[in-house]
Write a protein that holds these residues in place. Structure first.
Motif, mmCIF file in Angstrom:
data_model
loop_
_atom_site.group_PDB
_atom_site.id
_atom_site.type_symbol
_atom_site.label_atom_id
_atom_site.label_comp_id
_atom_site.label_asym_id
_atom_site.label_seq_id
_atom_site.Cartn_x
_atom_site.Cartn_y
_atom_site.Cartn_z
ATOM 1 N N LEU A 161 23.032 24.208 -8.002
ATOM 2 C CA LEU A 161 21.844 24.982 -8.340
ATOM 3 C C LEU A 161 21.572 24.933 -9.837
ATOM 4 O O LEU A 161 22.456 25.169 -10.654
ATOM 5 C CB LEU A 161 22.021 26.443 -7.910
ATOM 6 C CG LEU A 161 20.930 27.422 -8.325
ATOM 7 C CD1 LEU A 161 19.624 27.112 -7.616
ATOM 8 C CD2 LEU A 161 21.365 28.862 -8.054
ATOM 9 N N THR A 162 20.326 24.621 -10.185
ATOM 10 C CA THR A 162 19.834 24.738 -11.554
ATOM 11 C C THR A 162 18.754 25.809 -11.555
ATOM 12 O O THR A 162 17.841 25.770 -10.727
ATOM 13 C CB THR A 162 19.250 23.410 -12.063
ATOM 14 O OG1 THR A 162 20.281 22.438 -12.101
ATOM 15 C CG2 THR A 162 18.657 23.574 -13.452
ATOM 16 N N VAL A 163 18.856 26.779 -12.470
ATOM 17 C CA VAL A 163 17.920 27.896 -12.522
ATOM 18 C C VAL A 163 17.049 27.787 -13.763
ATOM 19 O O VAL A 163 17.539 27.569 -14.872
ATOM 20 C CB VAL A 163 18.657 29.245 -12.527
ATOM 21 C CG1 VAL A 163 17.667 30.402 -12.663
ATOM 22 C CG2 VAL A 163 19.487 29.409 -11.258
ATOM 23 N N VAL A 164 15.746 27.932 -13.559
ATOM 24 C CA VAL A 164 14.776 27.987 -14.652
ATOM 25 C C VAL A 164 14.213 29.402 -14.695
ATOM 26 O O VAL A 164 13.660 29.881 -13.696
ATOM 27 C CB VAL A 164 13.638 26.972 -14.455
ATOM 28 C CG1 VAL A 164 12.570 27.147 -15.532
ATOM 29 C CG2 VAL A 164 14.177 25.554 -14.472
ATOM 30 N N LEU A 165 14.368 30.090 -15.815
ATOM 31 C CA LEU A 165 13.832 31.441 -15.965
ATOM 32 C C LEU A 165 12.446 31.349 -16.582
ATOM 33 O O LEU A 165 12.291 30.895 -17.721
ATOM 34 C CB LEU A 165 14.756 32.293 -16.839
ATOM 35 C CG LEU A 165 16.179 32.486 -16.317
ATOM 36 C CD1 LEU A 165 16.982 33.360 -17.275
ATOM 37 C CD2 LEU A 165 16.182 33.088 -14.916
ATOM 38 N N ASP A 166 11.447 31.757 -15.828
ATOM 39 C CA ASP A 166 10.063 31.642 -16.303
ATOM 40 C C ASP A 166 9.194 32.576 -15.482
ATOM 41 O O ASP A 166 9.559 33.009 -14.394
ATOM 42 C CB ASP A 166 9.580 30.194 -16.165
ATOM 43 C CG ASP A 166 8.431 29.864 -17.097
ATOM 44 O OD1 ASP A 166 7.938 30.781 -17.795
ATOM 45 O OD2 ASP A 166 8.012 28.689 -17.133
ATOM 46 N N ARG A 167 8.033 32.891 -16.040
ATOM 47 C CA ARG A 167 7.074 33.774 -15.383
ATOM 48 C C ARG A 167 5.690 33.142 -15.478
ATOM 49 O O ARG A 167 5.315 32.611 -16.520
ATOM 50 C CB ARG A 167 7.079 35.142 -16.074
ATOM 51 C CG ARG A 167 6.290 36.229 -15.335
ATOM 52 C CD ARG A 167 5.908 37.382 -16.258
ATOM 53 N NE ARG A 167 7.032 37.982 -16.939
ATOM 54 C CZ ARG A 167 7.559 39.168 -16.630
ATOM 55 N NH1 ARG A 167 7.074 39.873 -15.630
ATOM 56 N NH2 ARG A 167 8.558 39.656 -17.329
ATOM 57 N N GLY A 168 4.930 33.167 -14.376
ATOM 58 C CA GLY A 168 3.601 32.587 -14.366
ATOM 59 C C GLY A 168 2.631 33.356 -15.248
ATOM 60 O O GLY A 168 2.968 34.395 -15.802
ATOM 61 N N PRO A 169 1.432 32.810 -15.445
ATOM 62 C CA PRO A 169 0.846 31.684 -14.700
ATOM 63 C C PRO A 169 1.383 30.339 -15.158
ATOM 64 O O PRO A 169 1.776 30.173 -16.319
ATOM 65 C CB PRO A 169 -0.643 31.825 -14.981
ATOM 66 C CG PRO A 169 -0.719 32.517 -16.312
ATOM 67 C CD PRO A 169 0.451 33.452 -16.349
ATOM 68 N N PHE A 170 1.389 29.371 -14.231
ATOM 69 C CA PHE A 170 1.868 28.029 -14.501
ATOM 70 C C PHE A 170 0.704 27.044 -14.455
ATOM 71 O O PHE A 170 -0.315 27.292 -13.807
ATOM 72 C CB PHE A 170 2.931 27.630 -13.466
ATOM 73 C CG PHE A 170 4.097 28.572 -13.412
ATOM 74 C CD1 PHE A 170 5.037 28.586 -14.422
ATOM 75 C CD2 PHE A 170 4.241 29.464 -12.361
ATOM 76 C CE1 PHE A 170 6.116 29.465 -14.388
ATOM 77 C CE2 PHE A 170 5.309 30.343 -12.299
ATOM 78 C CZ PHE A 170 6.246 30.343 -13.327
ATOM 79 N N THR A 171 0.861 25.924 -15.156
ATOM 80 C CA THR A 171 -0.178 24.897 -15.202
ATOM 81 C C THR A 171 0.232 23.706 -14.347
ATOM 82 O O THR A 171 1.428 23.486 -14.102
ATOM 83 C CB THR A 171 -0.423 24.417 -16.636
ATOM 84 O OG1 THR A 171 0.755 23.734 -17.113
ATOM 85 C CG2 THR A 171 -0.734 25.593 -17.563
ATOM 86 N N VAL A 172 -0.753 22.936 -13.930
ATOM 87 C CA VAL A 172 -0.455 21.740 -13.142
ATOM 88 C C VAL A 172 0.376 20.756 -13.965
ATOM 89 O O VAL A 172 1.359 20.190 -13.460
ATOM 90 C CB VAL A 172 -1.759 21.082 -12.650
ATOM 91 C CG1 VAL A 172 -1.456 19.754 -11.955
ATOM 92 C CG2 VAL A 172 -2.501 22.011 -11.704
ATOM 93 N N ASP A 173 0.008 20.557 -15.224
ATOM 94 C CA ASP A 173 0.774 19.627 -16.070
ATOM 95 C C ASP A 173 2.217 20.077 -16.208
ATOM 96 O O ASP A 173 3.149 19.261 -16.161
ATOM 97 C CB ASP A 173 0.129 19.510 -17.457
ATOM 98 C CG ASP A 173 -1.156 18.698 -17.444
ATOM 99 O OD1 ASP A 173 -1.395 17.986 -16.442
ATOM 100 O OD2 ASP A 173 -1.923 18.780 -18.419
ATOM 101 N N GLY A 174 2.424 21.369 -16.393
ATOM 102 C CA GLY A 174 3.780 21.878 -16.517
ATOM 103 C C GLY A 174 4.573 21.695 -15.242
ATOM 104 O O GLY A 174 5.765 21.341 -15.274
ATOM 105 N N GLU A 175 3.939 21.929 -14.110
ATOM 106 C CA GLU A 175 4.624 21.761 -12.824
ATOM 107 C C GLU A 175 4.928 20.288 -12.553
ATOM 108 O O GLU A 175 6.003 19.959 -12.035
ATOM 109 C CB GLU A 175 3.774 22.339 -11.693
ATOM 110 C CG GLU A 175 3.469 23.824 -11.814
ATOM 111 C CD GLU A 175 4.676 24.709 -11.600
ATOM 112 O OE1 GLU A 175 5.663 24.570 -12.368
ATOM 113 O OE2 GLU A 175 4.646 25.541 -10.677
ATOM 114 N N LEU A 176 4.015 19.401 -12.894
ATOM 115 C CA LEU A 176 4.265 17.971 -12.724
ATOM 116 C C LEU A 176 5.454 17.529 -13.563
ATOM 117 O O LEU A 176 6.332 16.795 -13.089
ATOM 118 C CB LEU A 176 3.026 17.169 -13.112
ATOM 119 C CG LEU A 176 1.866 17.183 -12.117
ATOM 120 C CD1 LEU A 176 0.614 16.587 -12.763
ATOM 121 C CD2 LEU A 176 2.227 16.395 -10.860
#
Length: 242
Positions: A161-176
């Motif tokens: 498991l790798t965990v990323v701590l983040d809170r939206g909103p998210f962008t398409v570029d960031g998700e890609l």
């Protein structure tokens, strides 16, 4: 009127600022250490079940309840619906529409997070179901997981498991970028709806990544439902006779 708004969703926060002339109290579950707070008075934490909620509504002379909790907060919604019905307190559910699958989307619908764990079409998995749901995947030693949450998850957890701590909103570029970097081959999500976290679905479509989508739990029978903040404001105004 005295109006209770249940939930820490974006809709709940916006609604709290759209009811001038009413005494509005917002209630947050308290699962996040530093939540985004709505304007006005806020209470944090559970009510202590149905009896506790009934007592609180009576003690605070609440005239109307707007349930703007997360679409998967089924226990809170069921409790609020039953208690308000028993007390005769007007009650409405503010529920954003679910996501709609497009012709280019490869979505696999399941009824639960446990069902999602048994329906993974690939071994590199991006989990966006929330930190409290990771235990359902803890037994899958042959899979690698990327999980995103606002706060660190607690065991039991998947071994890889790798965990990323983040809170939206998210962008398409960031998700890609995130999905390419971690070589994600399947996305798991709940049908939360809304725009804050929808970018992952667009990214999955562009990458040809299948998405396992957990259906929303059904609402209690007989409850009134509105789908936007403006409709909830109109409902409150109607109850107040404005």
């Amino acid at each position: 009127m005295n109006v209770l708004i249940l939930g820490g969703t974006g809709e709940a926060r916006r609604l709290a600022g759209e009811l001038p002339g009413h005494a509005v109290i917002s209630s947050l579950a308290g699962r996040v250490t530093a939540p985004r707070l709505p304007p006005g008075p806020v209470r944090v934490g559970g009510f202590g079940g149905a009896d506790g909620l009934a007592e609180w509504l009576l003690d605070n002379e609440i005239n109307a309840v707007v349930d703007a909790t997360h679409p998967f907060a089924a226990t809170m919604t069921a409790t609020a619906a039953a208690v308000t019905r028993e007390l005769g307190v007007p009650y409405v559910v503010l529920r954003r529409p679910g996501w709609r699958q497009g012709p280019a989307d490869d979505w696999r619908w399941v009824d639960s997070v446990a069902g999602a764990a048994g329906t993974l079409p690939a071994e590199r998995v991006f989990l966006t179901t929330g930190r409290e749901e990771l235990a359902a995947f803890a037994h899958l030693d042959g899979h690698w997981f990327l999980a995103r949450s606002v706060e660190p998850p607690q065991p039991p957890l998947p071994r890889q498991l790798t965990v990323v701590l983040d809170r939206g909103p998210f962008t398409v570029d960031g998700e890609l970028t995130l999905m390419r970097e971690h070589r994600v081959r399947v996305l798991v999500t709940k049908d939360s709806g809304g725009e804050m976290t929808a970018a992952k679905l667009t990214a999955a479509r562009e990458l040809g990544v299948p998405v396992v989508v957990v259906r929303r739990p059904p609402l209690p029978g007989g409850v009134e439902v509105v789908s936007g903040v403006a409709a909830a404001v109109s409902w409150v105004s109607g109850i107040a006779g404005v």
